[in-house]
Design a protein around this motif. Structure first.
Motif, PDB file in Angstrom:
ATOM      1  N   LYS A 132     -23.959  21.976  -1.964  1.00  0.00           N
ATOM      2  CA  LYS A 132     -25.055  21.060  -1.622  1.00  0.00           C
ATOM      3  C   LYS A 132     -26.200  21.304  -2.605  1.00  0.00           C
ATOM      4  CE  LYS A 132     -28.475  20.006   1.924  1.00  0.00           C
ATOM      5  NZ  LYS A 132     -29.178  20.529   3.102  1.00  0.00           N
ATOM      6  N   GLN A 133     -26.595  20.256  -3.336  1.00  0.00           N
ATOM      7  CA  GLN A 133     -27.633  20.390  -4.362  1.00  0.00           C
ATOM      8  C   GLN A 133     -28.975  19.857  -3.863  1.00  0.00           C
ATOM      9  OE1 GLN A 133     -26.177  18.877  -8.289  1.00  0.00           O
ATOM     10  NE2 GLN A 133     -24.231  18.663  -7.227  1.00  0.00           N
ATOM     11  N   THR A 134     -30.011  20.692  -3.993  1.00  0.00           N
ATOM     12  CA  THR A 134     -31.368  20.303  -3.601  1.00  0.00           C
ATOM     13  C   THR A 134     -32.310  20.611  -4.759  1.00  0.00           C
ATOM     14  OG1 THR A 134     -30.833  20.991  -1.341  1.00  0.00           O
ATOM     15  CG2 THR A 134     -33.142  20.579  -1.820  1.00  0.00           C
ATOM     16  N   VAL A 135     -33.278  19.726  -4.990  1.00  0.00           N
ATOM     17  CA  VAL A 135     -34.255  19.947  -6.060  1.00  0.00           C
ATOM     18  C   VAL A 135     -35.664  19.832  -5.483  1.00  0.00           C
ATOM     19  CG1 VAL A 135     -35.086  19.179  -8.319  1.00  0.00           C
ATOM     20  CG2 VAL A 135     -32.679  18.955  -7.750  1.00  0.00           C
ATOM     21  N   ARG A 136     -36.539  20.773  -5.847  1.00  0.00           N
ATOM     22  CA  ARG A 136     -37.942  20.719  -5.421  1.00  0.00           C
ATOM     23  C   ARG A 136     -38.851  20.778  -6.636  1.00  0.00           C
ATOM     24  NH1 ARG A 136     -38.182  25.443  -0.938  1.00  0.00           N
ATOM     25  NH2 ARG A 136     -36.564  24.662   0.470  1.00  0.00           N
ATOM     26  N   TYR A 137     -39.940  20.021  -6.583  1.00  0.00           N
ATOM     27  CA  TYR A 137     -40.930  20.118  -7.644  1.00  0.00           C
ATOM     28  C   TYR A 137     -41.802  21.335  -7.364  1.00  0.00           C
ATOM     29  CZ  TYR A 137     -44.259  18.899 -11.238  1.00  0.00           C
ATOM     30  OH  TYR A 137     -45.032  18.937 -12.377  1.00  0.00           O
ATOM     31  N   VAL A 138     -41.739  22.326  -8.256  1.00  0.00           N
ATOM     32  CA  VAL A 138     -42.519  23.561  -8.079  1.00  0.00           C
ATOM     33  C   VAL A 138     -43.103  23.969  -9.427  1.00  0.00           C
ATOM     34  CG1 VAL A 138     -42.502  25.960  -7.268  1.00  0.00           C
ATOM     35  CG2 VAL A 138     -40.918  24.304  -6.252  1.00  0.00           C
ATOM     36  N   GLU A 139     -44.404  24.107  -9.497  1.00  0.00           N
ATOM     37  CA  GLU A 139     -45.053  24.588 -10.721  1.00  0.00           C
ATOM     38  C   GLU A 139     -44.758  26.083 -10.891  1.00  0.00           C
ATOM     39  OE1 GLU A 139     -46.395  22.849 -12.925  1.00  0.00           O
ATOM     40  OE2 GLU A 139     -47.261  21.039 -12.039  1.00  0.00           O
ATOM     41  N   ASN A 140     -44.847  26.553 -12.129  1.00  0.00           N
ATOM     42  CA  ASN A 140     -44.513  27.955 -12.420  1.00  0.00           C
ATOM     43  C   ASN A 140     -45.260  28.940 -11.531  1.00  0.00           C
ATOM     44  OD1 ASN A 140     -42.486  27.846 -14.331  1.00  0.00           O
ATOM     45  ND2 ASN A 140     -43.907  27.607 -16.041  1.00  0.00           N
ATOM     46  N   ARG A 141     -46.552  28.712 -11.332  1.00  0.00           N
ATOM     47  CA  ARG A 141     -47.359  29.678 -10.568  1.00  0.00           C
ATOM     48  C   ARG A 141     -46.942  29.751  -9.095  1.00  0.00           C
ATOM     49  NH1 ARG A 141     -50.525  25.224 -11.537  1.00  0.00           N
ATOM     50  NH2 ARG A 141     -51.119  24.037  -9.665  1.00  0.00           N
ATOM     51  N   ASP A 142     -46.252  28.705  -8.611  1.00  0.00           N
ATOM     52  CA  ASP A 142     -45.883  28.660  -7.189  1.00  0.00           C
ATOM     53  C   ASP A 142     -44.445  29.112  -6.923  1.00  0.00           C
ATOM     54  OD1 ASP A 142     -48.401  27.568  -6.583  1.00  0.00           O
ATOM     55  OD2 ASP A 142     -47.682  25.553  -7.098  1.00  0.00           O
ATOM     56  N   LYS A 143     -43.712  29.428  -7.979  1.00  0.00           N
ATOM     57  CA  LYS A 143     -42.279  29.724  -7.804  1.00  0.00           C
ATOM     58  C   LYS A 143     -42.029  30.983  -6.977  1.00  0.00           C
ATOM     59  CE  LYS A 143     -40.441  27.417 -11.933  1.00  0.00           C
ATOM     60  NZ  LYS A 143     -39.791  27.636 -13.247  1.00  0.00           N
ATOM     61  N   LEU A 144     -42.789  32.045  -7.250  1.00  0.00           N
ATOM     62  CA  LEU A 144     -42.553  33.302  -6.528  1.00  0.00           C
ATOM     63  C   LEU A 144     -42.817  33.159  -5.023  1.00  0.00           C
ATOM     64  CD1 LEU A 144     -41.564  36.158  -6.972  1.00  0.00           C
ATOM     65  CD2 LEU A 144     -43.918  36.861  -7.397  1.00  0.00           C
ATOM     66  N   PRO A 145     -43.968  32.578  -4.597  1.00  0.00           N
ATOM     67  CA  PRO A 145     -44.171  32.361  -3.163  1.00  0.00           C
ATOM     68  C   PRO A 145     -43.072  31.493  -2.536  1.00  0.00           C
ATOM     69  CG  PRO A 145     -46.221  31.988  -4.356  1.00  0.00           C
ATOM     70  CD  PRO A 145     -45.159  32.175  -5.382  1.00  0.00           C
ATOM     71  N   GLU A 146     -42.583  30.492  -3.300  1.00  0.00           N
ATOM     72  CA  GLU A 146     -41.523  29.614  -2.791  1.00  0.00           C
ATOM     73  C   GLU A 146     -40.220  30.370  -2.575  1.00  0.00           C
ATOM     74  OE1 GLU A 146     -40.971  26.263  -1.882  1.00  0.00           O
ATOM     75  OE2 GLU A 146     -43.139  26.272  -1.669  1.00  0.00           O
ATOM     76  N   ILE A 147     -39.898  31.255  -3.515  1.00  0.00           N
ATOM     77  CA  ILE A 147     -38.629  31.993  -3.397  1.00  0.00           C
ATOM     78  C   ILE A 147     -38.704  32.963  -2.225  1.00  0.00           C
ATOM     79  CG2 ILE A 147     -38.970  34.026  -4.913  1.00  0.00           C
ATOM     80  CD1 ILE A 147     -35.892  31.879  -5.160  1.00  0.00           C
ATOM     81  N   ILE A 148     -39.869  33.556  -2.014  1.00  0.00           N
ATOM     82  CA  ILE A 148     -40.040  34.479  -0.884  1.00  0.00           C
ATOM     83  C   ILE A 148     -39.910  33.722   0.437  1.00  0.00           C
ATOM     84  CG2 ILE A 148     -41.757  35.911   0.318  1.00  0.00           C
ATOM     85  CD1 ILE A 148     -42.686  36.776  -2.563  1.00  0.00           C
ATOM     86  N   LYS A 149     -40.517  32.530   0.494  1.00  0.00           N
ATOM     87  CA  LYS A 149     -40.417  31.684   1.684  1.00  0.00           C
ATOM     88  C   LYS A 149     -38.943  31.344   1.972  1.00  0.00           C
ATOM     89  CE  LYS A 149     -43.607  28.556   1.475  1.00  0.00           C
ATOM     90  NZ  LYS A 149     -44.240  27.233   1.191  1.00  0.00           N
ATOM     91  N   LEU A 150     -38.200  30.999   0.906  1.00  0.00           N
ATOM     92  CA  LEU A 150     -36.780  30.649   1.069  1.00  0.00           C
ATOM     93  C   LEU A 150     -35.973  31.841   1.573  1.00  0.00           C
ATOM     94  CD1 LEU A 150     -34.269  28.750   0.487  1.00  0.00           C
ATOM     95  CD2 LEU A 150     -34.158  29.913  -1.722  1.00  0.00           C
ATOM     96  N   LEU A 151     -36.176  33.008   0.954  1.00  0.00           N
ATOM     97  CA  LEU A 151     -35.389  34.188   1.313  1.00  0.00           C
ATOM     98  C   LEU A 151     -35.618  34.593   2.771  1.00  0.00           C
ATOM     99  CD1 LEU A 151     -35.766  36.307  -1.958  1.00  0.00           C
ATOM    100  CD2 LEU A 151     -33.737  35.078  -1.174  1.00  0.00           C
ATOM    101  N   ASN A 152     -36.796  34.310   3.287  1.00  0.00           N
ATOM    102  CA  ASN A 152     -37.083  34.617   4.693  1.00  0.00           C
ATOM    103  C   ASN A 152     -36.299  33.738   5.663  1.00  0.00           C
ATOM    104  OD1 ASN A 152     -38.906  36.850   4.823  1.00  0.00           O
ATOM    105  ND2 ASN A 152     -40.494  35.547   3.919  1.00  0.00           N
ATOM    106  N   THR A 153     -35.721  32.638   5.144  1.00  0.00           N
ATOM    107  CA  THR A 153     -34.942  31.739   6.014  1.00  0.00           C
ATOM    108  C   THR A 153     -33.444  32.025   5.949  1.00  0.00           C
ATOM    109  OG1 THR A 153     -34.566  30.035   4.316  1.00  0.00           O
ATOM    110  CG2 THR A 153     -36.633  29.914   5.575  1.00  0.00           C
ATOM    111  N   ILE A 154     -33.010  32.913   5.036  1.00  0.00           N
ATOM    112  CA  ILE A 154     -31.579  33.202   4.870  1.00  0.00           C
ATOM    113  C   ILE A 154     -31.221  34.485   5.604  1.00  0.00           C
ATOM    114  CG2 ILE A 154     -29.741  33.655   3.192  1.00  0.00           C
ATOM    115  CD1 ILE A 154     -31.401  32.052   1.146  1.00  0.00           C
ATOM    116  N   ASP A 155     -30.373  34.361   6.619  1.00  0.00           N
ATOM    117  CA  ASP A 155     -30.023  35.518   7.443  1.00  0.00           C
ATOM    118  C   ASP A 155     -28.819  36.290   6.918  1.00  0.00           C
ATOM    119  OD1 ASP A 155     -32.073  34.994   9.260  1.00  0.00           O
ATOM    120  OD2 ASP A 155     -30.842  33.507  10.313  1.00  0.00           O
TER     121      ASP A 155
END
Length: 294
Positions: A132-155
């Motif tokens: 399943k392919q998903t794409v999000r618009y994320v500026e460079n400065r926001d990538k790290l907070p986004e990845i942390i948010k994502l990892l918190n949803t993966i059990d």
């Protein structure tokens, strides 16, 4: 696969103990898996002969004929004592495999093949439909907070995070560890031993998150990879296909999330086409970016 078959395999590659492999070769092997550089080295030392080869296989053939490997491959096939093909009165067959095969590399492949047949399962260069392919618009400065948010949803499951540079791989790994996520990394500055150790802790789930550059985009088959994240989108759509192919393997499903920004607009239309082909929802920003980039 050769366990208890009586077939003797061996593999040679840079960074592995050459003496042990040479002992294997002296005893004789039926199947030899090798990287081009180390194989050329052993040929030059007079430790390997190609004279009895009946089947020559190039995996990731488009990369083998590109990326500077082509002169080594040409030397192994043309200049050494490699057994001839049926056309040359010999018995050797040559096979080439890859998920992607750009047209110019297909033309080059013809130099190594006699009366060849081109077989494709699905469309050449298409992504696996089980991802399943998903794409999000994320500026460079926001990538790290986004990845942390994502990892918190993966059990559960293993996660591969692809980045552009070796320095960034180390940085992201360290940041994730500081945030409490057991992580490891693989990139070109790691020794073979370090890469194998990282891969082992990843496979076993000791470090279920692996940050990597494109050295891990091909050839890695790790059970349990449920998510691939393109933290930095690759420079071409072929690398994208190989990266997301680390999940959704052998009948399993997987998810691929890509962070996309203005810097990547050159890949927008190719990505739109690929997602559309696989029936995935294409975000409006990507459609617009693809249209405007021509």
């Amino acid at each position: 696969f050769t366990y208890s078959t009586g077939i003797r395999p061996s593999c040679i590659y840079g960074g592995a103990d050459a003496r042990e492999r040479l002992r294997d070769l002296e005893r004789g092997v039926d199947i030899l898996t090798a990287t081009p550089g180390r194989l050329t080295d052993f040929i030059e030392r007079g430790r390997v002969s190609m004279a009895c080869i009946r089947i020559l296989i190039m995996d990731e053939a488009d990369r083998m004929l590109d990326m500077g490997f082509e002169p080594q491959i040409r030397r192994i096939v043309d200049e050494e004592d490699m057994a001839g093909t049926g056309h040359q009165g010999g018995q050797r067959q040559t096979f080439m495999f890859s998920a992607t095969f750009p047209k110019e590399i297909q033309a080059l492949a013809g130099d190594f093949l006699t009366d060849y047949i081109f077989l494709s399962v699905g469309r050449v260069g298409a992504a696996a439909t089980d991802v399943k392919q998903t794409v999000r618009y994320v500026e460079n400065r926001d990538k790290l907070p986004e990845i942390i948010k994502l990892l918190n949803t993966i059990d559960e499951g293993l996660v591969m995070i692809f980045v552009e540079t070796k320095r960034n791989a180390d940085y992201i790994e360290n940041q994730l560890i500081r945030e409490g996520f057991p992580s490891t990394s693989i990139h070109g500055d790691r020794t073979q031993r370090e890469r194998e150790d990282a891969l082992n802790t990843f496979r076993t789930g000791q470090t279920p998150i692996m940050v990597c550059t494109d050295v891990a985009a091909r050839g890695l088959d790790v059970k349990g990879v449920t998510h691939v994240v393109n933290f930095d989108f690759p420079n071409n759509i072929y690398d994208y296909v190989h990266r997301i192919g680390r999940t959704g393997r052998a009948g399993h499903t997987g998810e691929a999330l890509s962070f996309f920004c203005d810097k990547n607009r050159g890949q927008a239309q190719a990505l739109v086409d690929m997602m559309t082909e696989n029936g995935h929802e294409v975000p409006e920003f990507l459609v617009t970016m693809g249209r405007n980039s021509g």
